[in-house]
Design a protein around this motif. Structure first.
Motif, PDB file in Angstrom:
ATOM      1  N   SER B   8      -3.822   4.156  -7.130  1.00  0.00           N
ATOM      2  CA  SER B   8      -2.856   3.540  -6.232  1.00  0.00           C
ATOM      3  C   SER B   8      -3.240   2.120  -5.830  1.00  0.00           C
ATOM      4  CB  SER B   8      -2.712   4.410  -4.974  1.00  0.00           C
ATOM      5  OG  SER B   8      -3.960   4.527  -4.343  1.00  0.00           O
ATOM      6  N   ARG B  10      -3.759  -1.906  -5.832  1.00  0.00           N
ATOM      7  CA  ARG B  10      -2.873  -2.994  -6.274  1.00  0.00           C
ATOM      8  C   ARG B  10      -3.506  -3.720  -7.448  1.00  0.00           C
ATOM      9  NH1 ARG B  10      -0.118  -5.638  -1.304  1.00  0.00           N
ATOM     10  NH2 ARG B  10      -0.356  -7.474  -2.621  1.00  0.00           N
ATOM     11  N   ASP B  20       0.931   0.740   3.250  1.00  0.00           N
ATOM     12  CA  ASP B  20       0.955   1.078   1.823  1.00  0.00           C
ATOM     13  C   ASP B  20       0.240   2.395   1.578  1.00  0.00           C
ATOM     14  OD1 ASP B  20       2.087  -1.369   1.479  1.00  0.00           O
ATOM     15  OD2 ASP B  20       0.245  -2.350   0.732  1.00  0.00           O
ATOM     16  N   TYR B  21      -0.897   2.496   2.221  1.00  0.00           N
ATOM     17  CA  TYR B  21      -1.731   3.667   1.993  1.00  0.00           C
ATOM     18  C   TYR B  21      -1.014   4.928   2.469  1.00  0.00           C
ATOM     19  CZ  TYR B  21      -5.914   6.644   1.997  1.00  0.00           C
ATOM     20  OH  TYR B  21      -6.813   7.648   1.771  1.00  0.00           O
ATOM     21  N   LYS B  24       1.641   6.122   0.263  1.00  0.00           N
ATOM     22  CA  LYS B  24       1.173   6.845  -0.920  1.00  0.00           C
ATOM     23  C   LYS B  24       0.469   8.134  -0.529  1.00  0.00           C
ATOM     24  CE  LYS B  24       1.285   2.863  -3.754  1.00  0.00           C
ATOM     25  NZ  LYS B  24       0.675   1.722  -4.380  1.00  0.00           N
ATOM     26  N   ASN B 101      -9.312  -0.425  -1.557  1.00  0.00           N
ATOM     27  CA  ASN B 101      -8.646   0.567  -0.725  1.00  0.00           C
ATOM     28  C   ASN B 101      -9.557   1.051   0.408  1.00  0.00           C
ATOM     29  OD1 ASN B 101      -6.898   2.400   0.319  1.00  0.00           O
ATOM     30  ND2 ASN B 101      -6.644   3.613  -1.568  1.00  0.00           N
TER      31      ASN B 101
END
Ligand SMILES: Cc1cc2nc3c(=O)[nH]c(=O)nc-3n(C[C@H](O)[C@H](O)[C@H](O)COP(=O)(O)O)c2cc1C
Ligand code: SF4
Ligand code: FES
Lengths: 905, 431, 158
Positions: B8, B10, B20-21, B24, B101
């Motif tokens: 996941s 970028r 974003d996290y 997902k 991340n």
């Protein structure tokens, strides 16, 4: 009893204490395993990797696994090999690693000949150098007058920093940098601040830290004549080994006594010895009317005339002289004319201490026992400065708390880093109540500062909390009451509580309150111990012998009843105010002084005879615990120096006094003492008589490698003189004799085959770190009365109230400077502070003085001008004056002083 | 191929924001664990998934957690420490995970901390990782602002603080007990075990230390279960592994691949093989403290057991390729120089032995070697081996040396015989 | 004495630890960030602030690579000398740097601008050779890139 386990060492079974580490176990069994970072008092950290052995799972395991013996516990069935080829090769490689950077400077290294690294190198068999690259080098630091620094010799065993920081609580020393650049020293050059820094000399297994005073008159260990001795610089009686060559005392080393000082000495005890070599020594008889020394016969004649039968003679003894010297004087002048020679105040305090210890239910604790106490209450004593090694013991007692955590986490007590990690900040309780802030407070649970009377009130209050038959304290402020309650609670929960007090703040009430606390605990069925600090090496022994103080002696003179005064090893100017001493000298027709050094008193004498200093004679001292300990002559001094008791015996004989005694040797006088004074009945019990021989042989003071004997006197005569005879002990002034282990009290040095360093000591103990084989030397003279009916002291002083324009002055002790003999040694003198007055800043402001400025203060109608030092934590209305420092000797404190500076408003 | 850890992230290398996290599926696992599972269940799940530590030693993670005293009688506070000190030469995987991340690490840490009922967690980050520092600090603040950290997280009764600690450079700080001393503000000297940190760790309290990559796996295990996790791998150990390649390959870099991918596949498929003009000579498979492997081992699977069988270790799973123009003596000298400099100086064999070794290798590399040097080196590899030194740094340093003395024996002998390096002026290589 | 700014940063760090001394590395770094290096006097100040002794603190300070106990230049160039960078010939760029700056590793230029320090692996092995200048990482470093970096430093005031 400890649980035992059978372990197998190279396939043979042995019984050891279960849970001990294998290094400890193996050394105790007499095996040789080399080691560096482990130390019996500081235990294991596993850093040096030198002590490797091979461990096997069971008898079928042939491969085995290398383990560090110091980090591996002995359990039932443990199988190890010390001899295994692989592990021997590994141990050899460790030495080889250490030697890559170690300078090959043994011939010029002070440690040479008593170097643990040398011993271990030989032990492992590493002898051929393969490392061909450059050695690392370091810069050394100036660390003050005691300890020399030579970092290139460092093998990074971390013992120094572990001792200095972890064990002794020092702060100004550390380990720096990393990888093979690790450095041990100070953040910045300068004198080491810790009172126990001298132990680095013995802790360090190589020559990084060496004795700087020794360096100035250096001699190899094997050329030192040594004998067992006892430190004369405070009342604890630490055991020492002084070393001499060519009539010069060269150094002091620790002499292990499991019950007293263990492995350590304080810096005063280690470095204070140089007074023995000082210019001020009296080496021949002197008489006022002659500017030259007088022959012995002439002096004896003169003396016999002074002390003729019928002359009115008094004797003033001394707490820094041996029992024998004091007893001889007492015998000469008669019990009624003998004065102990301590100040009136000290006499009262010491008498009280003896009464408390001999009549009450609480036991006097040894230093070792103090180190194992589980709750401590220090009442009125600055032990770091007045009884230094006691402070070191108390620091260990505080550290014991973690042991309880360790048990829970199954950490063995010898796993030093793990113990410290698990413990973190946790400590056993230590309460410190003193007039001024003392160093021990760094590790205390709680501290309280107050005037002596208020300290006593706290003590009484604690005792009352513990047992309401002990008197209550009226008008106690709430805060103090809470504190007393807290202390009482903690003490009553402990199994081995210890109450520490002493003569330090000059208050009988403080001593009484301390006694009440201990007695109250005893009556609650706690094994409460008492530990009193006393000022001098024989304070307690002397107090057991007689009563009269210096003031009583003065009074006798003023009453006009004295022709001659004999003063034994005592400087009266330290015991009473100058005017009083002077007027005493004016009144006495003849003054005879027996002493080893010129003092104010000696210079007033009509006759001075040269007494032996501690290293030049034998005798007995009684320490604060009530333990009588023998010190032995190290060397035969030059000219006319003799033990005081021998002088006195001869004077007695010459004068035909009725007390005439036929004492040929020390045993005779000790016997006489034990016959005539009840307290000394058992005094000879732990002594070995002079006639004692092992397989018909003496115990030699000189090591078997002692060199140059035939050449030593060649400038005088090439005929080798017969060694002097020793009438007093089984020791001889020679290298011939029994080379094995003598009885514990007679060990002249620690040496064993293959063990030339101080670590040879392992071979002299029944178990490593335990008592010396045959029991630790010394004889306790009194035990508590178990079912004592002695009643509580019941005079509770009123609360201290400050006075306008006046200060209550109490003594502040300095490890360097407050003690008379060591202060004559240059390195100690250099470390002593100058005279000053300590004031609370608020008080100083009131008197319009500030730090560093002089304050004018009258004490007993005498004015002193002293620079001010701020001590913020003093109680208001209280000031402190350093004990024993130049210009302030003889002042009896506590006393009120009037400030003569212009007061504000 | 599933890539739970990196899938996941970028492509532009910027970090996933918390939004974003979450989009997902982020923080679902933490919520699930903290609100719906008992600590014991989390421990067991990790055990079942056969998650093994990615910091080098490969210990079963769930098992490690299970040694911590639990319940009301346990000493408090308990600590959870993230080992983000990554200083093993040739290793750069944790940096990528934290930069790409950071929330994944935070979430993994929350779950792991919960599994041992920790009160406080520290991320011990190496000082040079400046970008990680910024991104982690920001992410921690975001997590706090959503009450994923702090008091009563996810509305449960569980409290957890998280603090970022940055170090000041020293390889030994990565050793978990030295790390604890460092975190306490002491010299970073390792501690002896027992007692293990789980029992007496940070400030004497129960503590678990886990590697960054290990923790990044945890949320996915919670979300998808042990079976799924095991299925990701090509060997018996669960999950994927971040493999890395550096040296003269066409595209050095990092790839998340099934645990047990072969060396050949990693180098030739993912790093696209050797650069023009260079031949493969050997590989240090898992960071500086693993043994050299050669051609014959290329088909070995990069997992714990297979690597061990091949005579090396998975280590950190990031390999350094040595090509035919690179002098192996020089390479070993470089490695030992590193270890000598990074020894903490506590125990004798490491402190004194490694500089000696580095000295000898330097001499050999520069044509001043002596025939007896090889024997001395071999003896030293023995004296600095496991159990003989205080911690694993020195034995780690011996792994490449031991193997090099065998694999490259000819090179060593030639250097000594000819009195020079045959690979060119500076010992390294020809261009 | 600390500046207000330093004090604020120090207080903040302290709040992260249960024990004061645990903040010592952070404290050293704060002072270093603000003053360039950690002098003997700074050691005394920080030690007092953390209730440590100077000896304890210095024992920690001298342990670590990135605490500078000697004055460094306004720009500190950390050059990775570990295995991957070595394989990728970091020695070439080291040589070039030495030539351009006229100093050897561990030294500071006479004008006090640059200090050159070799460090272990910077964790950028796929971009070897790597260097770090004032907290910025540069990868795949070659002479041209070095020229740019040094140029930029010259322009940028510290
Ligand atoms: C010298 C040395 C350095 C280490 N460096 C690291 C490191 O930088 N990062 C890391 O995660 N583990 C490192 N380790 C391993 C740790 O000690 C520890 O095993 C690991 O952090 C445990 O985490 P894991 O179980 O999740 O693998 C190192 C070990 C040694 C002996
Ligand atoms: S092996 Fe010894 S000296 Fe080396 S890093 Fe570990 S503890 Fe320190
Ligand atoms: S004595 Fe055992 S490791 Fe040093």
């Amino acid at each position: 009893m400890a649980k035992m386990a059978t372990i197998y060492i190279d396939n043979k079974p042995y019984t050891v204490k279960e849970g001990d580490n294998l290094l400890h176990a193996c050394l105790s069994l007499g095996f040789d395993i080399p080691y560096f970072c482990w130390h019996p008092a500081m235990h294991s950290v596993g850093a040096c990797r030198q002590c490797a052995v091979k461990q096997f799972k069971d008898e079928n395991d042939t491969l085995g696994r290398i383990v560090m013996s110091c980090m591996t516990p002995a359990v039932e069935g443990t199988r190890i090999s010390i001899d295994d080829e692989e592990v021997r090769a590994f141990r050899k490689s460790i030495i080889e690693f250490l030697m890559t950077n170690h300078p090959h400077d043994c011939p010029v290294c002070d440690e040479g000949g008593e170097c643990h690294l040398q011993d271990m190198t030989v032990m492992t068999g590493h002898s051929y150098r393969r490392f061909r690259f450059k050695k690392r080098t370091y810069r050394n630091q100036y660390l003050g007058p005691f300890v020399n620094h030579e970092m290139n010799r460092c093998i990074q065993c971390y013992r120094c920093v572990r001792f200095y920081r972890d064990y002794a609580g020092g702060r100004d020393f550390g380990a720096f940098a990393s990888h093979h650049h690790v450095y041990f020293g100070r953040h910045k050059e300068g004198a080491l601040e810790n009172e126990f820094s001298g132990n680095l000399v013995e802790i360090c297994p190589t020559g990084v830290f060496t004795d700087k005073t020794f360096k100035r008159h250096y001699t190899r260990k094997w050329d030192l004549q040594t004998a067992p001795s006892v430190c004369v610089h405070c009342g604890l009686g630490c055991n020492t080994i002084p070393g001499e060559r060519y009539g010069l005392l060269r150094r002091i080393q620790n002499r292990y006594n499991g019950a007293v000082n263990g492995y350590f000495l304080c810096d005063r005890g280690r470095f204070g010895y140089e007074f023995v070599n000082a210019e001020r020594r009296i080496r021949q008889p002197l008489m006022k009317r002659s500017s030259l020394p007088v022959p012995r016969e002439e002096v004896m004649q003169h003396l016999s005339r002074l002390i003729y039968f019928g002359a009115r003679v008094i004797g003033i003894g001394s707490p820094r002289a041996s029992l024998e010297g004091n007893f001889a004087l007492r015998s000469l002048v008669g019990e009624d004319h003998f004065y102990t020679g301590v100040s009136a105040m000290d006499a009262r305090l010491l008498e009280k201490i003896i009464m408390v210890l001999a009549k009450g239910p609480a036991r006097s604790s040894s230093l070792a026992e103090a180190g194992a106490a589980d709750a401590v209450f220090v009442l009125g004593e600055d032990v770091t400065n007045s009884a230094p090694l006691l402070a070191l013991s108390l620091r260990q007692s505080v550290r014991l708390k973690p042991m309880e955590i360790d048990k829970r986490l199954h950490i063995p007590e010898w796993d030093d880093s793990a113990v410290r990690n698990a413990a973190q900040q946790e400590k056993r309780p230590l309460f410190v109540a003193t007039p001024y802030r003392t160093k021990l407070e760094e590790v205390s649970t709680q501290a309280y500062h107050a005037a002596p009377d208020d300290l006593a009130r706290l003590g009484f209050a604690v005792a009352h909390e513990l047992d309401n038959r002990s008197p209550a304290v009226k008008g106690l402020p709430k805060k103090l009451h809470t504190l007393a309650e807290g202390i009482a609670r903690v003490l009553s929960q402990a199994e081995h509580p210890l109450i520490v007090s002493g003569t330090g703040c000059g208050s009988e009430a403080v001593l009484e309150s301390a006694a009440n606390v201990a007695w109250a605990l005893c009556r609650k069925n706690r094994s409460a111990d008492l530990c009193f600090a006393v000022p001098e090496c024989n304070s307690l022994g002397l107090a057991l012998m007689g009563e009269g103080s210096v003031s009583d002696a003065f009074k006798a003179v003023h009453d006009g009843a004295v022709d001659t005064a004999i003063i034994l090893e005592n400087d009266l100017y330290l015991r009473a105010e100058t005017e009083d001493v002077n007027s005493f000298f004016d009144k006495v027709r003849n003054v005879i002084v027996i002493d080893h050094s010129v003092t104010g008193t000696a210079s007033k004498a009509d006759v001075v005879v040269p007494a032996a200093a501690f290293a030049e004679g034998d005798g007995t001292l009684v320490n604060n615990e009530g333990r009588a300990q023998r010190f032995y002559q190290v060397f035969v001094p030059d000219r006319d120096i003799e033990e005081s008791w021998r002088w006195l015996r001869d004077i007695m004989a010459a004068s035909g006094r009725p007390g005439l005694k036929h004492w040929t040797g020390l045993d005779d006088i000790v016997q006489a003492m034990s016959n005539s004074i009840k307290a000394f009945k058992n005094i000879a019990e732990s002594n070995v008589p002079a006639g004692y021989r092992i397989t018909g042989q003496h115990i030699p003071r000189q090591p078997h490698r002692y060199s140059g004997r035939t050449a030593m006197h060649a400038n005088i005569s090439v005929v080798e003189p017969k060694p002097p005879e020793d009438k007093d002990s089984p020791l001889s002034f020679s290298m011939e004799g029994f080379s094995g282990q003598p009885p514990a009290g007679l060990i002249p040095r620690f040496w064993a085959p293959g063990w030339n360093s101080v670590q040879a000591l392992n071979k002299f103990q029944s178990e490593v770190g335990g008592p010396l084989t045959g029991g630790d030397p010394g004889q306790r003279l009194f035990e508590p009365v178990q079912e004592s009916t002695v009643s509580y002291f019941d005079e509770v002083p009123g609360a201290f109230s400050p006075r306008e324009n006046e200060l209550l002055l109490v003594r502040v002790y300095h490890i360097f400077g407050s003690e008379e003999l060591s202060a004559m040694s240059p390195c100690i003198a250099e470390s002593a502070p100058g005279p000053y007055i300590g004031l609370k800043p608020e008080d100083a402001e009131l008197f319009q003085v500030s730090e560093g400025r002089d304050v004018r203060i009258s004490i007993n109608d005498k004015e002193y001008s002293l620079p001010v030092k701020y001590l913020p934590e003093l109680p208001s209305g209280v000031g402190v004056l350093p004990a024993g420092l130049r210009g302030l000797e003889g002042l009896e404190l506590p006393a009120w002083g009037r400030i003569n500076n212009q007061a504000k408003g | 191929m599933e890539r739970p850890l990196t899938g996941s992230m970028r492509p532009d290398g910027l970090p996933l924001s918390i939004k974003d996290y979450e989009d997902k599926g982020g923080y679902q696992a933490a919520r699930k664990a903290v609100t719906g599972m008992s600590p014991k269940e989390v421990q067991d799940l990790a055990k079942d998934a056969n998650l093994r530590g990615r910091g080098g030693a490969g210990f079963n993670t769930g098992m490690k957690w299970s040694f911590v005293p639990m319940g009301d009688s346990a000493p408090r506070p308990k600590y959870f420490v993230v080992n983000a000190d990554e200083m093993e030469p040739g290793t750069f995987k944790d940096r990528m995970l934290m930069e790409g991340n950071p929330h994944q690490l935070i979430e993994g840490t929350i779950i792991a901390a919960y599994a041992i009922e920790a009160d406080i967690s520290y991320i011990f980050l190496r000082g040079e990782y400046k970008i990680c520092e910024k991104r982690l600090a920001a992410a921690i603040a975001e997590a706090y602002s959503r009450h994923y950290l702090g008091k009563k997280i996810f509305g449960s009764g569980y409290n957890l603080e998280m603090r970022l600690h940055t170090s000041a450079g020293r390889y030994i700080c990565g050793e978990e007990t030295a790390l604890l001393n460092s975190l306490e503000g002491k010299r970073a000297i390792p501690r002896a075990r027992p007692p293990f940190p789980q029992v007496s760790g940070l400030w004497g309290k129960p503590t678990v230390v886990n590697n960054v990559e290990t923790l990044c796996n945890v949320p996915h295990i919670i979300n998808n279960g042990a079976e799924w996790y095991k299925g990701l791998s090509r060997s018996q150990y669960g999950g994927t592994k971040i493999y890395g390649v550096s040296g003269r390959v066409k595209t050095p870099g990092l790839w998340e691949l099934p645990m047990g991918t072969t060396i050949r596949e990693i180098i030739w498929e993912h790093a696209r093989g050797m650069r023009e003009g260079y031949q493969f000579r050997s590989v240090i498979p898992g960071g500086a403290s693993t043994e050299f492997l050669t051609e014959e081992h290329l088909d070995v699977q990069m997992d714990f057991d297979s690597m061990q069988k091949a005579g090396s270790r998975l280590g950190t799973g990031t390999m350094i390729v040595i090509d035919d123009h690179t002098c192996p003596v020089g390479a070993v000298h470089n490695l030992e120089q590193f270890f000598a400099r990074e020894s903490c100086g506590w125990c004798t064999p490491c402190r004194e032995g490694l500089p000696w070794i580095a000295n000898i290798l330097h001499a050999i590399e520069n044509g001043q070697g002596r025939p007896e040097d090889l024997e001395i080196l071999a003896q030293h590899t023995d004296s600095l081996w496991l159990n003989k030194t205080f911690c694993a740094l020195a034995p780690g340093a011996m792994e490449p040396l031991r193997s090099a003395l065998q694999i490259f024996r000819e090179d060593f002998i030639r250097h000594i015989k000819e009195g020079k390096c045959t690979y060119g002026k500076n010992g390294n290589n020809l261009h | 004495m600390f500046t207000e700014k330093e004090k604020k940063e120090l207080e903040k760090e302290l709040s992260h630890y249960d024990y004061k001394r645990a903040a010592c590395i952070e404290a050293l770094k704060i002072v270093q960030r603000n003053r360039g290096w950690v002098s003997d006097d700074s050691i005394l100040d920080i030690a007092e602030f953390l209730e440590m002794t100077p000896d304890e603190l210095d024992g920690v300070a001298t342990f670590y690579n990135l605490i500078f106990r000697r004055q460094v230049g306004s720009h500190v160039i950390l050059i990775c000398d570990s295995i991957s960078c070595w394989v990728m010939r970091y020695e070439d760029i080291l040589g070039y740097l030495q030539e351009r700056l006229g100093i050897r590793p561990g030294e500071t230029t006479a004008d006090g601008k640059f200090t050159l320090l070799p460090v272990p692996c910077l964790g950028a092995c796929d971009g070897a050779p790597a260097i770090m200048v004032d907290e910025t990482l540069y990868i795949n470093v070659n002479r041209a890139l070095l020229d740019d970096i040094l140029c930029a430093c010259d322009r940028r005031q510290p």
